[in-house]
Design a protein around this motif. Structure first.
Motif, mmCIF file in Angstrom:
data_model
loop_
_atom_site.group_PDB
_atom_site.id
_atom_site.type_symbol
_atom_site.label_atom_id
_atom_site.label_comp_id
_atom_site.label_asym_id
_atom_site.label_seq_id
_atom_site.Cartn_x
_atom_site.Cartn_y
_atom_site.Cartn_z
ATOM 1 N N VAL A 4 91.752 55.590 -4.811
ATOM 2 C CA VAL A 4 92.190 55.795 -6.196
ATOM 3 C C VAL A 4 91.000 56.148 -7.085
ATOM 4 O O VAL A 4 91.068 57.060 -7.916
ATOM 5 C CB VAL A 4 92.899 54.526 -6.724
ATOM 6 N N THR A 5 89.908 55.440 -6.903
ATOM 7 C CA THR A 5 88.699 55.724 -7.691
ATOM 8 C C THR A 5 88.207 57.147 -7.450
ATOM 9 O O THR A 5 87.851 57.868 -8.389
ATOM 10 C CB THR A 5 87.578 54.725 -7.319
ATOM 11 N N LEU A 6 88.212 57.566 -6.187
ATOM 12 C CA LEU A 6 87.758 58.914 -5.846
ATOM 13 C C LEU A 6 88.697 59.966 -6.413
ATOM 14 O O LEU A 6 88.247 61.013 -6.897
ATOM 15 C CB LEU A 6 87.655 59.051 -4.321
ATOM 16 N N ALA A 38 90.300 68.146 2.617
ATOM 17 C CA ALA A 38 89.270 68.623 3.550
ATOM 18 C C ALA A 38 88.368 67.485 4.017
ATOM 19 O O ALA A 38 87.832 67.522 5.129
ATOM 20 C CB ALA A 38 88.435 69.718 2.881
ATOM 21 N N LEU A 39 88.214 66.457 3.174
ATOM 22 C CA LEU A 39 87.388 65.307 3.538
ATOM 23 C C LEU A 39 88.140 64.291 4.390
ATOM 24 O O LEU A 39 87.569 63.268 4.777
ATOM 25 C CB LEU A 39 86.866 64.622 2.266
ATOM 26 N N GLY A 40 89.413 64.580 4.655
ATOM 27 C CA GLY A 40 90.195 63.700 5.520
ATOM 28 C C GLY A 40 91.098 62.725 4.797
ATOM 29 O O GLY A 40 91.774 61.906 5.431
ATOM 30 N N TYR A 41 91.157 62.805 3.464
ATOM 31 C CA TYR A 41 92.044 61.907 2.713
ATOM 32 C C TYR A 41 93.466 62.455 2.713
ATOM 33 O O TYR A 41 93.690 63.665 2.784
ATOM 34 C CB TYR A 41 91.552 61.752 1.279
ATOM 35 N N GLU A 42 94.434 61.549 2.626
ATOM 36 C CA GLU A 42 95.840 61.932 2.578
ATOM 37 C C GLU A 42 96.506 61.259 1.388
ATOM 38 O O GLU A 42 95.985 60.283 0.837
ATOM 39 C CB GLU A 42 96.557 61.523 3.880
ATOM 40 N N SER A 43 97.662 61.802 1.030
ATOM 41 C CA SER A 43 98.440 61.181 -0.039
ATOM 42 C C SER A 43 99.006 59.847 0.458
ATOM 43 O O SER A 43 99.054 59.596 1.661
ATOM 44 C CB SER A 43 99.581 62.107 -0.465
ATOM 45 N N ASP A 44 99.389 58.990 -0.457
ATOM 46 C CA ASP A 44 100.018 57.727 -0.073
ATOM 47 C C ASP A 44 101.179 57.457 -1.025
ATOM 48 O O ASP A 44 101.375 58.168 -2.009
ATOM 49 C CB ASP A 44 99.007 56.577 -0.063
#
Length: 322
Positions: A4-6, A38-44
């Motif tokens: 969330v912070t990112l 691209a950094l590997g994060y996904e939605s939640d």
């Protein structure tokens, strides 16, 4: 919590950069989403709920600035149907003969691309303060008709069929005096904001979704029911900041759905070539309904987008073709 912070930091930094180079901040939010993907994060689920709430609040706010009488016009009712028929037929032939898709898949994609984006058009028109302009009201009216067509199409083509309780929602306009009275009793502070959230997210959103109808359409129509109230503008202003923050989540979610490859960008650019065709066709159809050239041009320009419904319909087409 780190995610969330990112999200917040990247959205702010890239949104600020986009604004300073002359682009809308939403472009920065989209790029932030692509970068996070691209950094590997996904939605939640948290971001999905925030994004959905932002869309509902946006459409509810748009409804607050409209009048029902401005939507029931021949150029809106017939113009939307004629445009969908002609653009759909053209794209069906294009995908079938030029691309070589099956008739079923070509038909699904043609229908999907015939819709315009209610969210994007509403956001742009609102940002330019053109919702109450004649071309803005015409564009929103056509978008409402397209949303109704989309709901009907998805219901008959294998999507979720509306419940028999959907007919009960026809009684909501009868509750208009009660809805207006509660607005009068809500004061001018946080109760006003809470009441707006209930109308947009619960009455107009969840109740429509529960019976198999579009929650976005429900939020828009609930706003329309309040549009002639003397405090409609006050409620719109009260919800403004909350809506804008939630909409950041919507654009982040789009970016987080996956960063585009070169092949995907190529297909996207090809599809963009069809957007001027949609705008030109709207221009000539509205001209035939005796609208001024300037109004027809601005309306067509507002509707030169592809709809979120297109993703659902296109997915159904590809799934059925497998």
């Amino acid at each position: 919590m780190v995610s969330v912070t990112l999200w917040i930091v990247m959205a702010f930094v890239l949104g600020l950069f986009a604004r300073h180079v002359g682009l809308p901040p939403l472009v920065g939010y989209l790029v932030a989403g692509f970068g996070l993907s691209a950094l590997g994060y996904e939605s939640d689920p948290i971001l999905e709920h925030v994004a959905h709430a932002g869309v509902l609040l946006l459409l509810f706010s748009v409804g607050l600035k409209l009048r029902l009488s401005s939507l029931i016009r021949l150029e809106v009712l017939a113009g939307s149907a004629i445009h969908m028929l002609l653009i759909g037929l053209f794209m069906l032939l294009l995908f079938y003969y030029a691309v070589g898709l099956s008739v079923q898949t070509a038909f699904m994609l043609a229908v999907a691309l015939s819709f315009s984006s209610t969210v994007v058009a509403a956001k742009i028109l609102e940002g330019k303060k053109e919702i109450r302009a004649f071309h803005g009201r015409t564009a929103i009216g056509i978008l409402i008709m397209q949303d109704l067509f989309a709901v009907a199409f998805l219901s008959t083509a294998g999507g979720q069929a509306p419940s028999v309780w959907a007919f009960a929602l026809l009684l909501i306009p009868l509750l208009r005096p009660l809805i207006h009275r509660l607005l009068d009793l809500s004061g001018h502070d946080e109760l006003l904001v809470l009441y707006g959230l209930i109308l947009a997210l619960v009455v107009g959103g969840s109740s429509f979704e529960y019976v198999g109808l579009s929650s976005e359409l429900g939020a828009l129509l609930l706003g329309v029911l309040l549009a002639d109230h003397k405090r409609a503008s006050e409620m719109s202003h009260a919800l403004w900041s909350l809506k804008e923050i939630f909409l950041v989540g919507f654009f982040l979610q789009i970016g987080l759905s996956g960063h585009p490859s070169l092949e995907t960008l190529g297909y996207a650019l090809l599809l963009c070539l069809l957007l001027p065709l949609k705008a030109i066709l709207f221009f000539f159809i509205l001209i035939r309904f005796k609208l001024r050239a300037r109004t027809s041009f601005l309306t067509g320009l507002s509707l030169a987008t592809f709809s979120e419904f297109g993703l659902i319909v296109a997915y159904m087409g590809l799934k059925n073709d497998c």
